[in-house]
Design an enzyme around this catalytic site. Structure first.
Site, PDB file in Angstrom:
ATOM      1  N   SER A  36      54.322  77.832  30.885  1.00 44.49           N
ATOM      2  CA  SER A  36      54.714  76.826  29.687  1.00 44.49           C
ATOM      3  C   SER A  36      56.013  76.243  29.850  1.00 44.49           C
ATOM      4  O   SER A  36      56.555  75.269  29.279  1.00 44.49           O
ATOM      5  CB  SER A  36      54.091  77.209  28.311  1.00 44.49           C
ATOM      6  OG  SER A  36      55.311  78.403  28.080  1.00 44.49           O
ATOM      7  N   SER A  96      54.755  82.403  31.871  1.00 42.75           N
ATOM      8  CA  SER A  96      55.475  81.148  31.822  1.00 42.75           C
ATOM      9  C   SER A  96      56.832  80.822  32.041  1.00 42.75           C
ATOM     10  O   SER A  96      57.375  79.752  31.960  1.00 42.75           O
ATOM     11  CB  SER A  96      55.094  80.790  30.056  1.00 42.75           C
ATOM     12  OG  SER A  96      54.007  80.356  29.722  1.00 42.75           O
ATOM     13  N   LYS A 145      64.593  76.250  26.048  1.00 37.79           N
ATOM     14  CA  LYS A 145      63.268  75.841  25.932  1.00 37.79           C
ATOM     15  C   LYS A 145      62.982  75.705  24.276  1.00 37.79           C
ATOM     16  O   LYS A 145      63.463  76.458  23.370  1.00 37.79           O
ATOM     17  CB  LYS A 145      62.413  76.984  26.166  1.00 37.79           C
ATOM     18  CG  LYS A 145      60.738  76.853  26.275  1.00 37.79           C
ATOM     19  CD  LYS A 145      59.903  78.022  26.799  1.00 37.79           C
ATOM     20  CE  LYS A 145      58.620  77.730  26.801  1.00 37.79           C
ATOM     21  NZ  LYS A 145      57.584  78.958  27.145  1.00 37.79           N
TER      22      LYS A 145
END
Ligand code: GLN
Length: 454
Positions: free
Chosen positions: A135, A159, A60
């Site tokens: 997210s 997330s 990420k």
């Protein structure tokens, strides 16, 4: 099969599907191929290999990687190349994993659909008209689309688990303190955790094994022994006591999702577990508490992006004050600005006691709800999200309906306990996620239960 073949396969798949899925912000192709060659050599010269030897992994984009662009999907960091690796990245390198690239996300991890990315729209591989969740939407989509078998996400308020649910993959938020946050760009420091996203529970356990454990660089990382997670996957859940909170199957949760969860509970019963309904009475305050605390912490953490030391700087400012203001106005997206304003307001003098302090007290009550249930039960089970993946654009005009999607994942962050989302069926061709929540530092039991389905 060589590591080079494996890495080749990963990039082949990426080049085939990225046009549609758009999960990656940056590819690390040259370095990954060089690393693969090195590992192939190691195969002939050495006898000891890392636990993730040759495994392609995506990271990420809020986890810093030395020399590899890290943007948090924000224009304010559009050109930021970190000078060090996050602890989790160092540990992946020691474990001989191969970093394939950096994955899209909501800007600074604020969002539930990855639509808040400052750069591109990631689509759900199961239905390209739908969001992958957020997210960590890029991480979940990349694993679901077969671009990488392993990914790292971060989970401040759902997330990792919510996108895992939407994309039909396995995602775990570890206990707060289990995994070092050193090198994770801070959103809400008292809630943030890095965690693994994979296709199977077994892979997930391997990845957590590698990234877990005390780190002198993060004072909130815990000095608690890291057990052998993989050996916990015995398939034996005889006598396991499951709690099912009535608040997690009530209003707002779709009938199909409820049925999928009840079906999963039946499977666990047939394997020797029992379940009972319980209550987490303060659940209804979790959303308000979270959005207040997370925004407060974010408003302080994001003060560092000022255009002076790194990242974007405006061209047209006449003095220093104007430079700060313009850089931040031009560099941050709307959701980030909303959170900074909310957080700054909640922390300002005269309001602190009414909002921030009150929210901290409610957080303690929510934590106690979990402690009470865990006195009698081994795990808590419910859905990960009230509905399967929603359509792109469906919730962008109303932030509150977007926030409401996190209602089942956020209490877990407030309590600091670990939780996983695993696939538990389909509704109209869209995956549904089952959430299994455990006691502090008891990821092993979560994995054991999750693995019973495989
Ligand atoms: N949807 C939550 C938020 O927008 C999730 C954040 C997260 O876990 N990073 O704050």
């Amino acid at each position: 099969i060589s590591v080079s073949d494996l890495v080749d396969e990963s990039f082949k798949r990426i080049h085939d599907v990225e046009e549609k899925v758009q999960a990656f912000l940056t590819l690390n192709e040259e370095q990954a191929r060089a690393k693969a060659k090195q590992l192939d050599e190691k195969l002939t010269t050495e006898k000891e290999f890392g636990l993730l030897f040759g495994m392609p992994i995506g990271i990420k984009d809020n986890i810093v990687t030395k020399g590899l662009r890290t943007t948090c999907a924000s224009k304010i960091l559009y050109n930021f190349d970190p000078i060090y690796d996050a602890t989790v990245v160092e540990r992946l390198n020691e474990a001989d994993a191969v970093t394939i690239g950096k994955l899209n996300m909501d800007e600074f991890a604020m969002g539930s659909s990855t639509e808040n990315s400052g750069f591109q729209l990631t689509r759900n591989p199961w239905d390209l008209e739908r969001v992958p969740g957020g997210s960590s939407g890029g991480s979940a989509a990349a694993v679901a689309a077969g671009e990488v078998p392993f990914a790292l996400g971060s989970d401040t308020g759902g997330s990792i688990r919510q996108p895992a649910a939407f994309c039909g993959v396995v995602g775990l938020k570890p206990t707060y303190g289990r995994v070092s946050r050193y090198g994770l760009v801070a959103f809400a420091s008292s809630l943030d955790q890095i965690g693994p996203i994979t296709r199977t529970v077994e892979d997930n356990a391997y990845l957590l094994q590698v990234i877990s454990g005390l780190d002198p660089m993060d004072s909130t990382s815990a000095n608690v022994d890291v057990p052998d997670y993989v050996s916990a996957l015995t398939g034996d859940i005889q006598g396991l006591k499951i709690a099912v909170p009535k608040e997690y199957l009530g209003e707002g949760v779709s009938e199909e999702v409820r049925q999928s969860v009840l079906q999963a509970l039946k499977v666990l019963e047939s394997l020797g577990a029992t379940w009972e309904e319980v209550s987490l009475p303060h659940s209804k305050y979790a959303l308000a508490t979270y959005y207040l605390l997370a925004s407060s912490e974010a408003s302080a953490n994001l003060a560092r992006f000022d255009g002076v030391r790194y990242g974007y700087r405006t061209d047209n400012a006449k003095n220093l004050m104007e430079m700060y203001k313009q850089t931040r106005s031009e560099g941050f997206g709307n959701e980030v600005k909303r959170r900074i304003m909310l957080g700054t307001f909640a922390l300002s003098s005269g309001y602190y006691d009414a909002y921030y302090k009150k929210a901290q007290k409610v957080r303690t009550l929510i934590k106690q709800d979990f402690e009470n249930v865990f006195e009698k039960y081994d795990v808590i089970i419910g859905p990960t999200t009230p509905t399967p993946a929603f359509k792109i654009g469906e919730k962008t005009s109303d932030p509150l309906t977007m926030y409401a999607n996190d209602i089942l994942t956020i209490p877990v962050n407030l309590a600091g306990v670990p939780g996983i989302s695993i696939p538990c069926g389909f509704v109209n061709g869209l995956p549904v996620g089952l959430q299994i929540i455990g006691k502090h530092f008891d990821e092993s039991t979560i994995y054991r239960v999750a693995h019973a389905f495989e």
